[in-house]
Write an enzyme that holds these catalytic residues in place. Structure first.
Site, mmCIF file in Angstrom:
data_model
loop_
_atom_site.group_PDB
_atom_site.id
_atom_site.type_symbol
_atom_site.label_atom_id
_atom_site.label_comp_id
_atom_site.label_asym_id
_atom_site.label_seq_id
_atom_site.Cartn_x
_atom_site.Cartn_y
_atom_site.Cartn_z
ATOM 1 N N GLN A 128 41.307 33.189 40.576
ATOM 2 C CA GLN A 128 41.620 34.627 40.564
ATOM 3 C C GLN A 128 42.279 35.064 41.869
ATOM 4 O O GLN A 128 43.049 36.016 41.878
ATOM 5 C CB GLN A 128 40.344 35.459 40.340
ATOM 6 C CG GLN A 128 39.753 35.388 38.947
ATOM 7 C CD GLN A 128 38.703 34.307 38.844
ATOM 8 O OE1 GLN A 128 38.730 33.310 39.570
ATOM 9 N NE2 GLN A 128 37.768 34.484 37.929
ATOM 10 N N ASN A 142 28.440 38.349 43.023
ATOM 11 C CA ASN A 142 29.903 38.392 42.940
ATOM 12 C C ASN A 142 30.389 36.967 42.675
ATOM 13 O O ASN A 142 29.582 36.026 42.591
ATOM 14 C CB ASN A 142 30.509 38.965 44.231
ATOM 15 C CG ASN A 142 31.994 39.258 44.078
ATOM 16 O OD1 ASN A 142 32.413 39.898 43.110
ATOM 17 N ND2 ASN A 142 32.810 38.782 44.994
ATOM 18 N N LYS A 143 31.671 36.821 42.555
ATOM 19 C CA LYS A 143 32.280 35.521 42.225
ATOM 20 C C LYS A 143 31.714 34.373 43.051
ATOM 21 O O LYS A 143 31.481 34.527 44.256
ATOM 22 C CB LYS A 143 33.790 35.643 42.425
ATOM 23 C CG LYS A 143 34.599 34.411 42.160
ATOM 24 C CD LYS A 143 34.372 33.820 40.783
ATOM 25 C CE LYS A 143 34.594 34.779 39.651
ATOM 26 N NZ LYS A 143 34.025 34.308 38.362
ATOM 27 N N ASP A 161 29.667 42.271 41.047
ATOM 28 C CA ASP A 161 29.455 42.371 39.591
ATOM 29 C C ASP A 161 28.138 43.055 39.252
ATOM 30 O O ASP A 161 28.000 43.647 38.184
ATOM 31 C CB ASP A 161 29.509 40.980 38.962
ATOM 32 C CG ASP A 161 30.942 40.504 38.920
ATOM 33 O OD1 ASP A 161 31.441 40.009 39.944
ATOM 34 O OD2 ASP A 161 31.587 40.686 37.873
ATOM 35 N N ARG A 220 39.223 40.717 32.962
ATOM 36 C CA ARG A 220 38.036 40.324 33.714
ATOM 37 C C ARG A 220 37.898 41.252 34.906
ATOM 38 O O ARG A 220 38.745 42.093 35.156
ATOM 39 C CB ARG A 220 38.050 38.839 34.110
ATOM 40 C CG ARG A 220 39.351 38.144 34.342
ATOM 41 C CD ARG A 220 40.132 38.571 35.554
ATOM 42 N NE ARG A 220 39.324 38.657 36.747
ATOM 43 C CZ ARG A 220 39.585 39.424 37.774
ATOM 44 N NH1 ARG A 220 40.658 40.213 37.777
ATOM 45 N NH2 ARG A 220 38.816 39.452 38.831
ATOM 46 N N GLY A 221 36.777 41.060 35.661
ATOM 47 C CA GLY A 221 36.485 41.998 36.749
ATOM 48 C C GLY A 221 35.521 43.045 36.191
ATOM 49 O O GLY A 221 35.765 43.608 35.110
ATOM 50 N N ARG A 269 29.730 38.579 28.306
ATOM 51 C CA ARG A 269 29.532 38.096 29.676
ATOM 52 C C ARG A 269 28.259 38.751 30.236
ATOM 53 O O ARG A 269 28.106 39.971 30.153
ATOM 54 C CB ARG A 269 30.748 38.434 30.559
ATOM 55 C CG ARG A 269 32.042 37.768 30.052
ATOM 56 C CD ARG A 269 33.134 37.765 31.098
ATOM 57 N NE ARG A 269 32.852 36.844 32.173
ATOM 58 C CZ ARG A 269 33.536 36.824 33.326
ATOM 59 N NH1 ARG A 269 34.512 37.688 33.532
ATOM 60 N NH2 ARG A 269 33.237 35.954 34.262
HETATM 61 O O1 MRU Z 1 34.880 36.145 36.516
HETATM 62 P P1 MRU Z 1 35.576 37.400 36.952
HETATM 63 O O2 MRU Z 1 37.027 37.178 37.255
HETATM 64 O O3 MRU Z 1 35.345 38.529 35.982
HETATM 65 O O4 MRU Z 1 34.870 37.789 38.314
HETATM 66 C C1 MRU Z 1 35.260 38.963 38.961
HETATM 67 C C2 MRU Z 1 34.603 39.185 40.269
HETATM 68 O O5 MRU Z 1 33.751 38.449 40.682
HETATM 69 C C3 MRU Z 1 34.988 40.429 40.999
HETATM 70 O O6 MRU Z 1 34.905 40.232 42.388
HETATM 71 C C4 MRU Z 1 34.044 41.577 40.614
HETATM 72 O O7 MRU Z 1 34.000 41.716 39.230
HETATM 73 C C5 MRU Z 1 34.425 42.864 41.224
HETATM 74 S S1 MRU Z 1 35.917 43.463 40.549
HETATM 75 C C6 MRU Z 1 36.296 44.994 41.132
#
Ligand code: MRU
Length: 345
Positions: free
Chosen positions: A195, A246-247, A236, A45-46, A88
């Site tokens: 996370q 973002n998250k 993201d 993920r990320g 996703r």
């Molecule tokens: O749901 P995830 O764990 O994929 O979400 C990730 C994030 O929100 C990160 O902050 C984002 O992808 C940047 S990662 C360099």
């Protein structure tokens, strides 16, 4: 040091992030469908890491197509891309990477299927290597924003685990630490998938960077107590006007930071900027299963019959963002103009 993702002769090996920090186990994907499933389940993920995984998935899947007919081959690659694109919706790096791989097919199709297969593999490895270089560059660009002794709040995981290596937000922190600055990180646990407490704390501990975990709800109080100097997160998808997804929980952090006069930075590669999207309102936000909220380690702790709302991301309006750190430099307001400028540089 661990490898988040690696291409190993006809398979893609992933560090299983659903099992961290208790277990450091690797998953081997021999089929692109397995890799797609790993993206969906957050094994990897990320945003940047998802992009790299998709590129490797296309190379893996294309390598397995058995046909001598170029048209049939191309339609099979298209199906692979569609499958990966459906994993996703929010991180634009996924679509950026798929587009880049599709271009390889367009350019080399005339030279025969075996050439295309080879070129797809090369391109996937290039995307992987470039990601690490970009993160290091982002670190160099952003480290000046961090003073010696800084206390930094971050959210989710924007580190080596979220990229091919080094990290975006955590990359900037690493770079500042690399200059000999004393740094302390506060990591929001990041409900519901944790996370922050599972992944960010794990990788910062490995890198010997001081880290303290707090509940997401404690972040505003941490700011009010003057225990934090700046906030840095990843992103993201960033719209043309600077609005950034973002998250989930990032928006609340940005508002709190603004209210307390604390700078709020985003660190993201240019591949996370989606200039086709004018504002954050157009960013598709992934809604994940309510079970992530109602259950912990398989056990339900919300009364039966109660539903959960579980958006995986939120959008921080550009006005709350002090600056966006990219590999090409630090972008400040007005974002519409300055993002356009940096994208052309
Ligand atoms: O749901 P995830 O764990 O994929 O979400 C990730 C994030 O929100 C990160 O902050 C984002 O992808 C940047 S990662 C360099």
């Amino acid at each position: 040091m661990f490898k988040t993702i690696e291409w190993k002769k006809d398979k893609v090996v992933l560090l299983d992030q659903t099992r961290l920090p208790e277990q450091e186990v690797y998953v081997e994907c021999r089929e692109v469908s397995e890799l797609a499933d790993c993206i969906r389940r957050l094994v990897i993920r990320g945003a940047p890491a998802i992009g790299v995984a998709a590129a490797m998935g296309i190379a893996l899947g294309a390598g397995k197509i058995k046909t001598g007919d170029v048209r049939k081959f191309r339609s099979e690659v298209e199906k692979i891309c569609t499958m990966l694109a459906a994993t996703r919706p929010t991180a634009v790096n996924l679509f950026w990477s798929i587009d880049r791989m599709k271009k390889v097919v367009d350019v080399y199709a005339g030279m025969g299927i075996e050439v295309v297969k080879e070129r797809l593999k090369k391109e996937a490895l290039k995307i992987y290597r470039e990601d690490i270089e970009i993160n290091r560059e982002m670190g160099k660009q952003g480290r000046e924003l961090i003073r010696d002794g800084a206390r930094i709040l971050t959210h989710c995981n924007a580190g080596a685990l979220a990229t091919a290596g080094y990290g975006t937000a955590l990359g900037v922190i690493r770079a500042a630490k690399g200059e000999g600055k004393k740094i302390e990180v506060f990591a929001c646990e990041t409900r519901p998938v944790l996370q922050g407490s599972r992944l960010t704390a794990w990788e910062l501990k490995k890198s010997r960077i001081k880290v303290t975990v707090l509940t997401d709800g404690a972040a505003a109080f941490l700011m009010q107590k003057k225990m934090v100097d700046l906030v840095i997160t990843g992103a993201d998808r960033i719209a043309a006007n600077g609005d950034s997804a973002n998250k989930i929980g990032t928006y609340a952090l940005a508002i709190s930071a603004g209210a307390h006069g604390i700078p709020f930075y985003i660190a993201a590669p240019l591949s996370t900027i989606d200039v086709r999207i004018r504002s954050g309102k157009e960013i598709p936000i992934e809604l994940r299963s309510g079970e992530e909220v109602t259950h912990i380690q398989g056990k339900r702790f919300v009364p039966q019959g109660i539903k959960a709302w579980n958006p995986a991301f939120d959008v921080t309006p550009a006005e709350y963002i002090t600056a966006i750190i990219t590999e090409k430099g630090i972008v400040k307001k007005p974002y519409l103009r300055n993002i356009q400028k940096i994208m052309k540089s």
